[in-house]
Structures are given as structure tokens and as C-alpha cells.
Design a protein around this motif. Structure first.
Motif, PDB file in Angstrom:
ATOM      1  N   THR A  51       0.827  -1.217   0.000  1.00  0.00           N
ATOM      2  CA  THR A  51       0.000   0.000   0.000  1.00  0.00           C
ATOM      3  C   THR A  51       0.855   1.259   0.000  1.00  0.00           C
ATOM      4  O   THR A  51       0.635   2.190   0.760  1.00  0.00           O
ATOM      5  CB  THR A  51      -1.005  -0.003   1.174  1.00  0.00           C
ATOM      6  OG1 THR A  51      -0.322  -0.217   2.426  1.00  0.00           O
ATOM      7  CG2 THR A  51      -2.057  -1.078   0.985  1.00  0.00           C
TER       8      THR A  51
ATOM      9  N   ASP B 295      -3.262   1.710  -4.132  1.00  0.00           N
ATOM     10  CA  ASP B 295      -4.333   0.719  -4.337  1.00  0.00           C
ATOM     11  C   ASP B 295      -4.056  -0.171  -5.541  1.00  0.00           C
ATOM     12  O   ASP B 295      -4.905  -0.969  -5.939  1.00  0.00           O
ATOM     13  CB  ASP B 295      -5.680   1.422  -4.505  1.00  0.00           C
ATOM     14  CG  ASP B 295      -5.707   2.347  -5.717  1.00  0.00           C
ATOM     15  OD1 ASP B 295      -4.639   2.564  -6.343  1.00  0.00           O
ATOM     16  OD2 ASP B 295      -6.796   2.870  -6.030  1.00  0.00           O
TER      17      ASP B 295
ATOM     18  N   VAL C 253      -5.878   4.500   1.943  1.00  0.00           N
ATOM     19  CA  VAL C 253      -5.921   3.135   1.413  1.00  0.00           C
ATOM     20  C   VAL C 253      -5.684   2.130   2.521  1.00  0.00           C
ATOM     21  O   VAL C 253      -6.328   1.071   2.575  1.00  0.00           O
ATOM     22  CB  VAL C 253      -4.890   2.972   0.276  1.00  0.00           C
ATOM     23  CG1 VAL C 253      -4.724   1.505  -0.106  1.00  0.00           C
ATOM     24  CG2 VAL C 253      -5.312   3.783  -0.944  1.00  0.00           C
ATOM     25  N   ARG C 254      -4.784   2.432   3.439  1.00  0.00           N
ATOM     26  CA  ARG C 254      -4.476   1.490   4.515  1.00  0.00           C
ATOM     27  C   ARG C 254      -5.628   1.324   5.501  1.00  0.00           C
ATOM     28  O   ARG C 254      -5.734   0.287   6.162  1.00  0.00           O
ATOM     29  CB  ARG C 254      -3.200   1.930   5.240  1.00  0.00           C
ATOM     30  CG  ARG C 254      -1.956   1.704   4.393  1.00  0.00           C
ATOM     31  CD  ARG C 254      -0.674   2.148   5.058  1.00  0.00           C
ATOM     32  NE  ARG C 254       0.450   1.870   4.184  1.00  0.00           N
ATOM     33  CZ  ARG C 254       1.704   2.257   4.428  1.00  0.00           C
ATOM     34  NH1 ARG C 254       1.986   2.945   5.536  1.00  0.00           N
ATOM     35  NH2 ARG C 254       2.672   1.944   3.580  1.00  0.00           N
TER      36      ARG C 254
ATOM     37  N   THR D 154      -7.559  -1.313   3.304  1.00  0.00           N
ATOM     38  CA  THR D 154      -6.826  -2.536   2.971  1.00  0.00           C
ATOM     39  C   THR D 154      -5.632  -2.656   3.900  1.00  0.00           C
ATOM     40  O   THR D 154      -4.555  -2.129   3.615  1.00  0.00           O
ATOM     41  CB  THR D 154      -6.352  -2.514   1.499  1.00  0.00           C
ATOM     42  OG1 THR D 154      -7.444  -2.164   0.653  1.00  0.00           O
ATOM     43  CG2 THR D 154      -5.785  -3.860   1.090  1.00  0.00           C
TER      44      THR D 154
END
Length: 267
Positions: free
Chosen positions: A194, A225, A251-252, A255
Motif C-alpha cells: 500500500t 491501491d 488506502v491502509r 486494505t
């Protein structure tokens, strides 16, 4: 942060290649780039006898890159060859330039050597043993070279060290399926960690000397991503891209592959 990917083709003459680095860095600086990334083997292309042209990090070629970076107010990352043991060289990335608080000055010796597809890099190149990251204006970036992209653990080491991006310099060998592999691997490493991956390769020079890696172009910027945000074709071209630091955190949150790792299982 604005990053320039300098997809050029270098030849066997380090001095001529240094002039190319200067020309392309000035173009990138004029476009507002803070970091300018050049391919692996920017000092001299593969297929050239490496040991006679290798120079130390305080030699004239590296000092020339430092002067270019200072004159343009950029951080320049460029592939060169430095002396190593047993008549071999190290495949080195030099990262240098002015910083907000202190100068950026780091080097990375390629850890994973390209003994594949009929080429044996280890015959002339000594492997590195240390991951490297740089800080540019508070933004931490990892350094990687070409065949390294096949090894996720290096990119995870960058993320564990606080990097939000990896700068990947390559001289990617041509051949059946190699373009698909290049794009797939760059995107996979972004997804693994990521982080942003800014991947720049040598442009396609046309007919190359057999198995010697030359370049296929197709430099690309991949988001944390795994999506391609910008890319080039095969020809020499300068790509100006943007790295959004805040997107890494966003994003983290969705995900959490780094947080969800189970190192206790794999020891």
C-alpha cells in the motif's frame, strides 16, 4: 510531491550520459518536479564493460549528478556502477539533492541480481545487502532496482521503514511476456505494501545485444491501491506525476495488508 520519471536511453559513454541527465533534469525542474528519477544503468548501458568505467560515490560522475541536482533544486535518483570486490562492480542507485532541512544523500546497491532469462548479472556485479530509504521534505521514499521488483520483501521493508513510495529504476530486458510481467509486478508491489511505486525504465532502443537487458520503456506510476495513475509507451519521454501522501493512509484504512500480516506463522 511532484515526481518526474525520465525514460531515456543511455549509451556506453558516462560523460555523454551525464549530459543527458542534466538536460532531462532541467526539463523536469522546469515542469515543477521535486524528485527526478532516472533508470538503472544511467551511467552506462548494459553490454558495456562495467569494471573499467565504475567510479566511487565521490568520483566525477556522481559529483556531476550532485551539481545538477543542486543547480536545479531537485533530488536526482540515477543508476550508476561503483567498484566492488573481485573485479566486479555494484549496481548502485545514487540519490542526491538539496533538502528542506538537510541535503538528501543516499545510495543503494541492488540486492537481487538478474541471473535469469539467459543473463548472469552476478558474473560482473556484486550484490548489495542493505535496503535504503530517503527523506525528501518529510516524505520517505524507498529505493529499488529492476529485478528487485520480483521480491516483495524489499518493498515491505520500505513500508516498515515508513516509506509512502518506492522509486524503482530499471533497464528491463525485452522478450515475450516481459511487458506484461513488468506492469503486473509493479502493480503487485504497490498492492503488497500500500505504497506508491514510481517505476522508470530505459526506453526501447530497438534491436539489442541478445540477452543483455536494454529497455522496453513503459514507465508507470502506480497508486497505493494498485491502479496505474500515469504511464508511457516505449519511446524516450518525460513523465511528470504526483504522489499524494495522504492517499496512503486512506488506502491502509480500507486494505490493512501490513497490519494483518502474521510474521509469527512464517518464522
Amino acid at each position: 510531491m511532484r515526481i518526474a520519471l525520465s525514460q531515456l536511453t543511455t549509451g556506453p559513454d558516462p560523460e555523454k550520459n551525464l549530459r543527458l541527465v542534466e538536460e532531462w533534469t532541467r526539463r523536469a525542474a522546469d515542469a515543477g518536479a521535486r524528485v527526478v528519477v532516472f533508470p538503472e544503468a544511467s551511467m552506462a548501458c548494459f553490454g558495456t564493460p562495467l569494471a573499467p568505467l565504475a567510479q566511487p560515490l565521490d568520483g566525477p560522475w556522481a559529483d556531476g549528478v550532485r551539481e545538477i541536482a543542486l543547480a536545479t533544486g531537485t533530488v536526482v535518483v540515477a543508476g550508476m556502477f561503483t567498484p566492488a570486490d573481485q573485479g566486479r562492480v555494484a549496481n548502485t542507485l545514487l540519490a542526491t539533492g538539496p533538502g528542506a532541512e538537510e541535503p538528501v544523500e543516499e545510495s543503494y546497491d541492488k540486492i537481487h541480481l538478474y541471473d535469469a532469462f539467459g543473463f548472469r548479472e552476478s558474473e560482473t556485479v556484486a550484490a548489495g545487502s542493505r535496503p535504503a530509504v530517503i527523506d525528501v521534505d518529510g516524505v520517505r521514499l524507498g529505493l529499488a532496482t529492476c529485478y528487485d521488483v520480483r521480491f516483495p520483501e524489499l518493498f515491505r521493508a520500505h513500508a516498515d521503514a515508513g516509506a509512502v513510495g518506492t522509486l524503482l529504476a530499471a533497464s528491463w530486458g525485452a522478450g515475450p511476456g516481459k511487458l506484461d510481467q513488468w506492469e503486473l509486478l509493479v502493480r503487485a508491489r504497490a498492492l503488497d505494501t500500500t505504497v506508491w511505486v514510481a517505476a522508470v525504465g530505459q526506453a526501447d532502443p530497438g534491436t539489442g545485444p541478445g540477452p543483455v537487458p536494454t529497455g522496453i520503456g513503459h514507465s508507470l506510476m502506480v497508486g497505493p491501491d494498485g491502479t496505474v495513475r500515469a504511464s508511457l509507451g516505449a519511446d524516450p519521454e518525460l513523465l511528470i506525476t504526483e504522489l499524494d501522501v495522504e492517499e496512503v493512509g486512506a488506502v491502509r484504512e480500507k486494505t490493512s495488508v501490513l497490519a494483518n500480516r502474521r510474521p509469527d506463522v512464517w518464522r
